[in-house]
Design a protein around this motif. Sequence first.
Motif, mmCIF file in Angstrom:
data_model
loop_
_atom_site.group_PDB
_atom_site.id
_atom_site.type_symbol
_atom_site.label_atom_id
_atom_site.label_comp_id
_atom_site.label_asym_id
_atom_site.label_seq_id
_atom_site.Cartn_x
_atom_site.Cartn_y
_atom_site.Cartn_z
ATOM 1 N N LYS A 1 -3.693 2.849 -3.321
ATOM 2 C CA LYS A 1 -2.952 2.319 -2.174
ATOM 3 C C LYS A 1 -3.690 1.145 -1.520
ATOM 4 O O LYS A 1 -4.019 1.152 -0.328
ATOM 5 N N ILE B 1 0.812 -1.216 0.000
ATOM 6 C CA ILE B 1 0.000 0.000 0.000
ATOM 7 C C ILE B 1 0.848 1.270 0.000
ATOM 8 O O ILE B 1 0.408 2.316 -0.475
ATOM 9 N N GLU B 2 2.078 1.186 0.512
ATOM 10 C CA GLU B 2 2.921 2.380 0.584
ATOM 11 C C GLU B 2 3.799 2.559 -0.649
ATOM 12 O O GLU B 2 4.084 3.686 -1.056
#
Length: 493
Positions: free
Chosen positions: A399, A134-135
């Motif tokens: 994300k 997600i990052e």
Amino acid sequence: MLDKPDHLVVSLDSLAPGVPAPLPGFDYPAPRHPAYLRQARCTDIEELMPLARSHLQRRYGRSALGDIRENDELLIITFPHQNDMVFEAMKRALLERGVLRVDRINTEDLGMETMTYSAADGWREITDRLPPMIESGVEFNVASAALKRFLDDRPGYTGVYAGEAGRSHWRRAAGKKIRNNWVYGTYEDFISRANGYPDEIWRTIDLKLVTAFGRASAVRITSPEGTNIGWDVSPEQAALWPKGAYISGHILGSTIQGIRFGHPVDTFLREAKILMPTLNGVVGGTSNHTGYFPHIEVHVESGMITKIVGGGKYGDLWREVVERYKDVQYPGFPYPGWAYFNDASIGTNPKSYRQIETLWNYNDSWTNLPERAQAGVIHFGFGAEHWDQTFLSYCKQNKLPTMHFPHVHNVFATYEIKDRETGEWVKLIDKGRLTMLDEPDVVRLANVLGDSKLLEYDWIPAIPGINYPGDFHRDYAHDPVSWIRREQLGEFA
């Protein structure tokens, strides 16, 4: 040719090991411990060379290095726990075969921090996998993304070996020069019978299992650890499933995952709308790829997680992920949410085992991978996933997780298909044992290449209340780590 008297004929059935016998009073196979792995360690590299050369003959499975060509320029990615003498023996064997160059880089050279992991922390399967997705938009793992950047600047290598699992994911994320995994990181890996298993037997087992899927009209999986789940299989799905189910040593026993893996997203979506409403039940267990956790139950309705019970910290983290992404509408998926049932993958190597040397001290976060490779072990996985670029782009832009990642292993599962022609339920796994290991053509092959011991399991865990004296919930389920620490020393076998 003269016929032999009946009393002199040795039947293949008599040579088949069958489901291992239980201890008195139990129904599941008695514990076994691979004590040979604790043999005295050699300090003379010359004594290791015959084994190193034999490993180069392998052509099958994730341990295979046999796709070697003269004048190859090879790169091998190792973890900090790499045994240097083992690596040097393998390198010498490669150079003897005519390889021009063998380079080794550590994961630290890819910019990764050295971490020490323990299988006591099974909850890490959430925290190790989710943040990079997600990052940073990582499609598989941090190491594969870093390796791709490394190789982009160094195009001269003809072949690369990396990672301990996920060969197809490594190729997808890091490039087509990935030939296979590198599974010779420790001395235990080097002497493991699993990594020297005969190609011909292993391939036959895998193909028989995949072929059986084509006869299925339904699947049912049960386990004394609390699993009871199943789904229907249409004739069209039975034809599609085997085309995507075949990964050597890692057979996709989930119909919907096999369809996703082998077919375009529109085919997957069409079949998911039909299959998912029939996919219901519960998955229970205490282990995953990273280690162990208190007993968890994952309840599934219409192919989606509806409830997670227990699991300690692992369960808490998992519930948070389900809640966080419950309203996301992934492209190519029929319902909102991330919490899809994805896989019920089947290990097929009779000689795999739970690590002894490194289970509590390892530099790869997947500290419990060999357990899932054991023949008959099922690992269930959850989460929306597709390799379609529309799906991946949507995840990166928003994300979102790009892959399934929480798992639950079952060691003593029974996996059955309902035969479309006869209507009978047929066991492909019986109390943790692959039934095709005892079929005549496999038994015959094993007794040509060696004997029936090639089809026997070296490792069967002791679980109180299931195949060993004690109570499952009182003695094990709430704290499996304490029990397994004792078992790893061979106390119960």
